[in-house]
Write a protein that holds these residues in place. Sequence first.
Motif, PDB file in Angstrom:
ATOM      1  N   THR A   1       0.842  -1.213   0.000  1.00 24.29           N
ATOM      2  CA  THR A   1       0.000   0.000   0.000  1.00 24.29           C
ATOM      3  C   THR A   1       0.869   1.252   0.000  1.00 24.29           C
ATOM      4  O   THR A   1       0.472   2.288  -0.540  1.00 24.29           O
ATOM      5  N   ASN A   2       2.064   1.174   0.583  1.00 22.98           N
ATOM      6  CA  ASN A   2       2.953   2.342   0.550  1.00 22.98           C
ATOM      7  C   ASN A   2       3.389   2.666  -0.880  1.00 22.98           C
ATOM      8  O   ASN A   2       3.484   3.833  -1.261  1.00 22.98           O
TER       9      ASN A   2
ATOM     10  N   PHE B   1      -2.802  -0.415   5.567  1.00 27.33           N
ATOM     11  CA  PHE B   1      -3.213   0.772   4.810  1.00 27.33           C
ATOM     12  C   PHE B   1      -2.150   1.861   4.912  1.00 27.33           C
ATOM     13  O   PHE B   1      -1.279   1.829   5.790  1.00 27.33           O
ATOM     14  N   SER B   2      -2.240   2.805   3.975  1.00 21.84           N
ATOM     15  CA  SER B   2      -1.292   3.920   3.934  1.00 21.84           C
ATOM     16  C   SER B   2      -2.064   5.219   3.763  1.00 21.84           C
ATOM     17  O   SER B   2      -3.036   5.273   3.013  1.00 21.84           O
TER      18      SER B   2
ATOM     19  N   LYS C   1       4.761  -7.052  19.523  1.00 22.73           N
ATOM     20  CA  LYS C   1       4.299  -5.984  18.625  1.00 22.73           C
ATOM     21  C   LYS C   1       2.967  -6.364  17.978  1.00 22.73           C
ATOM     22  O   LYS C   1       2.821  -7.451  17.436  1.00 22.73           O
TER      23      LYS C   1
ATOM     24  N   GLY D   1       2.933  -2.175  13.263  1.00 20.58           N
ATOM     25  CA  GLY D   1       4.151  -1.513  12.801  1.00 20.58           C
ATOM     26  C   GLY D   1       3.797  -0.394  11.835  1.00 20.58           C
ATOM     27  O   GLY D   1       2.770  -0.463  11.138  1.00 20.58           O
TER      28      GLY D   1
ATOM     29  N   GLY E   1       2.456   4.318   6.364  1.00 21.28           N
ATOM     30  CA  GLY E   1       1.923   2.968   6.162  1.00 21.28           C
ATOM     31  C   GLY E   1       1.756   2.267   7.494  1.00 21.28           C
ATOM     32  O   GLY E   1       2.679   2.224   8.318  1.00 21.28           O
ATOM     33  N   ILE E   2       0.575   1.716   7.709  1.00 24.22           N
ATOM     34  CA  ILE E   2       0.235   1.123   9.010  1.00 24.22           C
ATOM     35  C   ILE E   2      -0.195  -0.331   8.813  1.00 24.22           C
ATOM     36  O   ILE E   2      -1.048  -0.619   7.964  1.00 24.22           O
ATOM     37  N   GLY E   3       0.420  -1.231   9.560  1.00 27.54           N
ATOM     38  CA  GLY E   3       0.025  -2.643   9.516  1.00 27.54           C
ATOM     39  C   GLY E   3      -0.367  -3.100  10.909  1.00 27.54           C
ATOM     40  O   GLY E   3       0.454  -3.053  11.835  1.00 27.54           O
TER      41      GLY E   3
HETATM   42  C1  BTN Z   1       7.643  -2.140  10.742  1.00 23.39           C
HETATM   43  O1  BTN Z   1       8.567  -2.837  10.306  1.00 23.39           O
HETATM   44  O2  BTN Z   1       7.394  -2.114  11.939  1.00 23.39           O
HETATM   45  C2  BTN Z   1       6.805  -1.318   9.804  1.00 23.39           C
HETATM   46  C3  BTN Z   1       5.728  -2.145   9.163  1.00 23.39           C
HETATM   47  C4  BTN Z   1       4.812  -1.358   8.246  1.00 23.39           C
HETATM   48  C5  BTN Z   1       3.837  -2.246   7.537  1.00 23.39           C
HETATM   49  C6  BTN Z   1       2.791  -1.464   6.789  1.00 23.39           C
HETATM   50  S1  BTN Z   1       1.503  -2.491   6.164  1.00 23.39           S
HETATM   51  C7  BTN Z   1       0.888  -1.148   5.240  1.00 23.39           C
HETATM   52  C8  BTN Z   1       2.081  -0.415   4.665  1.00 23.39           C
HETATM   53  N1  BTN Z   1       2.508  -1.004   3.420  1.00 23.39           N
HETATM   54  C9  BTN Z   1       3.716  -1.554   3.505  1.00 23.39           C
HETATM   55  O3  BTN Z   1       4.306  -2.130   2.570  1.00 23.39           O
HETATM   56  N2  BTN Z   1       4.201  -1.393   4.752  1.00 23.39           N
HETATM   57  C10 BTN Z   1       3.289  -0.659   5.594  1.00 23.39           C
END
Ligand code: BTN
Length: 252
Positions: free
Chosen positions: A24-25, A68-69, A118, A121, A139-141
């Motif tokens: 999504t990013n 989502f982003s 966690k 992320g 970007g939030i997962g």
């Molecule tokens: C981390 O490593 O803690 C960061 C993780 C971020 C994941 C999210 S999922 C939505 C967005 N798209 C991605 O490819 N990464 C972020």
Amino acid sequence: MDIKDYLSNKDFWDILCFDTLSSTNDEARRLGFDGAKEGTVISAKNQTNGRGSKGRTWLSADGEGLCFSVITRPNIAVDSVPAITLIAGLSVCTAIRRLTGIDALIKWPNDVVVGRRKICGILSESFASGYDLDFAVTGIGINCDTLCFPGELETIATSVIIESGRRINKARLLAEVLNEFEINYRAFVEDGFETVCEKYKALSAVLGKTVKIIGAQSFEAVAVDIGKGGELIVLEGNAERAVYSGEVSLRF
Ligand code: BTN
């Protein structure tokens, strides 16, 4: 019910939902360069190349997570972008607590954790012309329905279903995060990170704890405060230091 039904301010948000994207990013970055407005959100049930911080992969298959982003276009210098990431962490943490009762906290700068594991992320990327930010992608997962994490994730990751025993309505959770984000983000744009700092501190998993700051030169210190710009203030022996970036691990 639809995501829009749960949003406080339907005008601010433009939500685009996909079944599968590579990341999504990546899609947000593409749309950002195409001129997508502030408040555009790209959400996908599955990512084939979900990206984490430090070049890691973010597992997001089988529609188990909320991925989502968010595109924002604040009128700020590019070095203020980390504050948006902290605001995202605060918003996710608040939304999870409110909807599930899970005792989620924020591990500086922006991981949302339950105990030491966690649950969310965040990966922010900024696109700038010189010193001024053009747009940011946050970007939030959020791990929602995963019951078993593979390999080493088993001991360091958790999910909403593991912590609450219930499957969450992801549309509702997305809207709740966006509602919180909008409040915190507007306060930040108008008056700086200081305006949300107390809220952030109240949900900190690190303040008062001995932590290891992992960076070019790793060191142990006690986390004592969050500064006006979102930096972590630590005491190393008797010396106070401000930490602006890096990863923190908790030492109990
Ligand atoms: C981390 O490593 O803690 C960061 C993780 C971020 C994941 C999210 S999922 C939505 C967005 N798209 C991605 O490819 N990464 C972020």
